[in-house]
Scaffold this active site. Structure first.
Site, PDB file in Angstrom:
ATOM      1  N   GLN A  70      24.730  53.462  25.399  1.00 63.64           N
ATOM      2  CA  GLN A  70      23.900  52.430  26.314  1.00 63.64           C
ATOM      3  C   GLN A  70      22.583  51.937  25.247  1.00 63.64           C
ATOM      4  OE1 GLN A  70      22.568  54.013  30.067  1.00 63.64           O
ATOM      5  NE2 GLN A  70      24.824  54.485  30.674  1.00 63.64           N
TER       6      GLN A  70
ATOM      7  N   GLU B 116      31.906  49.195  27.985  1.00 71.50           N
ATOM      8  CA  GLU B 116      31.387  50.656  27.484  1.00 71.50           C
ATOM      9  C   GLU B 116      32.047  51.162  26.671  1.00 71.50           C
ATOM     10  OE1 GLU B 116      30.336  53.587  30.638  1.00 71.50           O
ATOM     11  OE2 GLU B 116      30.093  52.055  32.022  1.00 71.50           O
TER      12      GLU B 116
ATOM     13  N   GLU C 242      21.489  51.441  32.161  1.00 73.21           N
ATOM     14  CA  GLU C 242      21.835  51.999  33.519  1.00 73.21           C
ATOM     15  C   GLU C 242      20.442  52.772  34.066  1.00 73.21           C
ATOM     16  OE1 GLU C 242      25.642  54.477  33.558  1.00 73.21           O
ATOM     17  OE2 GLU C 242      25.027  54.956  35.664  1.00 73.21           O
TER      18      GLU C 242
ATOM     19  N   ASN D 143      32.353  49.700  39.180  1.00 71.25           N
ATOM     20  CA  ASN D 143      32.189  50.563  37.961  1.00 71.25           C
ATOM     21  C   ASN D 143      33.302  51.573  38.115  1.00 71.25           C
ATOM     22  OD1 ASN D 143      31.078  51.150  35.211  1.00 71.25           O
ATOM     23  ND2 ASN D 143      30.807  53.176  36.606  1.00 71.25           N
ATOM     24  N   GLU D 144      34.204  51.758  36.906  1.00 65.36           N
ATOM     25  CA  GLU D 144      35.079  52.905  36.849  1.00 65.36           C
ATOM     26  C   GLU D 144      35.870  53.359  38.357  1.00 65.36           C
ATOM     27  OE1 GLU D 144      33.268  55.868  34.379  1.00 65.36           O
ATOM     28  OE2 GLU D 144      33.768  54.430  32.490  1.00 65.36           O
TER      29      GLU D 144
ATOM     30  N   TYR E 133      34.929  56.242  25.058  1.00 65.30           N
ATOM     31  CA  TYR E 133      33.917  57.108  24.366  1.00 65.30           C
ATOM     32  C   TYR E 133      34.653  57.923  23.424  1.00 65.30           C
ATOM     33  CZ  TYR E 133      30.692  55.459  27.587  1.00 65.30           C
ATOM     34  OH  TYR E 133      29.797  54.454  28.493  1.00 65.30           O
TER      35      TYR E 133
HETATM   36  O1  AHR Z   1      27.521  55.244  30.131  1.00 60.98           O
HETATM   37  C1  AHR Z   1      27.569  56.377  30.713  1.00 60.98           C
HETATM   38  C2  AHR Z   1      28.468  56.706  32.152  1.00 60.98           C
HETATM   39  O2  AHR Z   1      29.751  56.653  31.418  1.00 60.98           O
HETATM   40  C3  AHR Z   1      28.387  55.206  32.937  1.00 60.98           C
HETATM   41  O3  AHR Z   1      27.702  55.515  34.028  1.00 60.98           O
HETATM   42  C4  AHR Z   1      29.936  55.153  33.386  1.00 60.98           C
HETATM   43  O4  AHR Z   1      30.483  54.219  33.924  1.00 60.98           O
HETATM   44  C5  AHR Z   1      30.625  55.917  32.358  1.00 60.98           C
HETATM   45  O5  AHR Z   1      31.473  57.207  32.711  1.00 60.98           O
END
Ligand code: AHR
Length: 498
Positions: A346, A292, A27, A172-173, A244
């Site tokens: 990432q 992700e 990114e 995205n999201e 995450y």
């Molecule tokens: O990977 C970091 C961020 O996490 C990305 O930009 C977003 O899609 C997610 O919230």
């Protein structure tokens, strides 16, 4: 020592592991692009300004697919800013990360980097501030052979051959209130449907990913996927998942069991996608793109004030983080039938397994190792593994199996790999695997990632966490036996006759 058991049988096949689950993500965020993949002044940069050490580590990792250019960044991105002569490219405020974007790297450079890295690009379009027209134009720029405005411009700027990018994310999201131009499920679903149709008119061979939830704890999780897919079912191929993890309030027992939550999220999104399949009477099955996933500590909020490539989200990963990353890989492998794309987020510097020093070396973080091993050995068919054995107590997930295991069998070579996490912080575990259904089994090696919970690799001590060879498993009476250290992730390799 406590013991867990399971049986391996090639007849209990879940599905082939799709190579595209070995994906990553680049990114325009922090030092992922600038100072990560691209640093023209670096002594090890190639003629295009790409860091050769990062390219080498990317290839070593075994990554197949790389998502780009965001992430939250894409929701305000104007891709046309980053094509043509560099001296004419505008510097823009990136509202997602409060960063100054120089646009030195754009789609042409990224496509060139992908060719060098030997990976397929996975491109995201801006469905925040932009829409149908800009997305279709980007497909034309990337994929149309020649003879149209955008394809001729690509050729004029140096890329005569199309980039031929086949995998595309529709935004995205978009469920997240933090997203630039965040949308309701209905508004996003309608826009994604219209955009998908236009993109497919330019190139009918695209594979398209609709945005699912940003994480399982979103209030709209489940309802979002259902409504978005009701609008897009016939024009998309995948629904995305993001997650995450980190230890909360020092609760490492739950942290080590993070795979329980990943398993649950996958099962719930599969159920939701299949509910919509029934509702819209479709014969097509929507698969999952876990595009992700990772361990992530730094909270958004520490962004810089309009700096170029600030050092954002540069998490330093511990041994415990590497074990959790390993168990998340186990979850992806055991869902091989439905998770057919995935990207760890990432690739470099930003929540990443590769860290670089500007002008200096690049090195492997702890999390690099389970990724490399799972990518190298998790090939072929995923086999069903149903362990029995002791449980560990976790505040967040209750009582969970101490052993988290999955396995793959490569039908071409007969190579078999067992991937096993010992979720206990303190207790080793003996594992007994019944392999009588397999022919001519021969134990090959046992590599384990374990050690001190908080140990990290640094630029001065790059090998504190590396996979360590354990005793070769013992084969006796049709059973393979091996021992897992506390808080560990292992790959146990066996050779079998095809
Ligand atoms: O990977 C970091 C961020 O996490 C990305 O930009 C977003 O899609 C997610 O919230």
């Amino acid at each position: 020592m406590k013991q867990a058991k399971f049986t391996l049988d090639p007849a209990f096949r879940i599905g082939a592991v799709d190579p595209r689950v070995r994906g990553s993500f680049v990114e325009h965020l922090g030092r992922c692009v600038y100072g990560g993949i691209y640093e023209p002044d670096h002594p090890d940069a190639d003629s295009d300004g790409f860091r050769k050490d990062v390219l080498d580590l990317t290839r070593e990792l075994g990554v197949t697919t790389v998502r780009y250019p965001g992430g939250n960044f894409v929701s305000g991105y104007q891709w046309e800013d980053a094509i043509g002569p560099r001296s004419e490219r505008p510097r823009r405020l990136d509202l997602a990360w409060k960063t100054l974007e120089t646009n030195e790297v754009g789609v042409d450079e990224f496509a060139a980097w992908c060719r060098k890295a030997g990976v397929a690009p996975m491109m995201a379009v801006n469905l925040g501030t932009r829409g149908v027209q800009e997305a279709a134009a980007l497909v034309e720029y990337c994929n149309h052979p020649a003879g149209s405005y955008w394809s001729d411009l690509r050729a004029k700027y140096g890329a005569k051959e199309p980039h031929d990018i086949k995998i595309w994310c529709l935004g995205n999201e978009m469920d997240g209130p933090w997203q630039i131009a965040h949308k309701s499920a209905r508004d996003y679903g309608i826009l994604a449907n219209q955009t998908a149709k236009a993109m497919r008119l330019v190139d009918p061979d695209l594979e398209l990913v609709a945005c699912g939830s940003s994480h399982r704890r979103m209030a709209t999780f489940g309802a979002w996927e259902a409504e978005v897919l009701e609008h897009t079912y016939n024009v998309v191929d995948y629904i995305s998942l993001h997650s995450y993890y980190k230890p909360k309030d020092g609760d490492f027992a739950s942290f080590l069991a993070s795979g329980v939550e990943m398993d649950a999220m996958i099962d719930e999104v599969v159920a939701t996608a299949d509910y919509v399949k029934a509702k819209v009477r479709s014969k097509k099955t929507i698969n999952l793109s876990y595009d992700e996933w990772n361990v992530w500590y730094h909270e958004p909020g520490d962004e810089s004030e309009w700096a170029v490539a600030p050092a954002l989200f540069q998490d330093q990963y511990t041994l415990a983080d590497a074990v959790v990353v390993g168990s998340l890989l186990n979850s992806l492998i055991r869902h091989a039938d439905r998770v057919t794309m995935a990207c760890f987020a990432q690739l470099v510097n930003v929540i990443a397994p590769i860290t670089t020093v500007n002008g200096g070396p690049a090195y492997r973080q702890s999390t690099f190792h389970p990724m490399r091993l799972a990518f190298q050995y998790g090939v072929g068919d995923a086999l069903r593994v149903e362990p029995t054995g002791p449980e560990v107590e976790t505040p967040e997930y209750g009582s969970v199996p101490q052993l988290d295991a999955t396995a793959t069998l490569d039908p071409e070579t007969g190579d078999l790999a067992v991937f096993a996490t010992n979720r206990s912080l303190t207790e080793p575990l003996q594992v007994d695997v019944d392999v009588r259904a397999l022919k001519d089994v021969r134990p090959v090696e046992h590599l384990s990632v374990h050690g001190e919970r908080d140990a990290v690799n640094t630029v001065d001590d790059q090998e504190r966490i590396v996979p360590r060879a354990q005793d070769v498993p013992v084969l006796e009476d049709g059973r393979v036996r091996f021992e897992l250290p506390p808080m560990s992730w292992s790959v146990v390799r066996l050779a079998t006759a095809r």
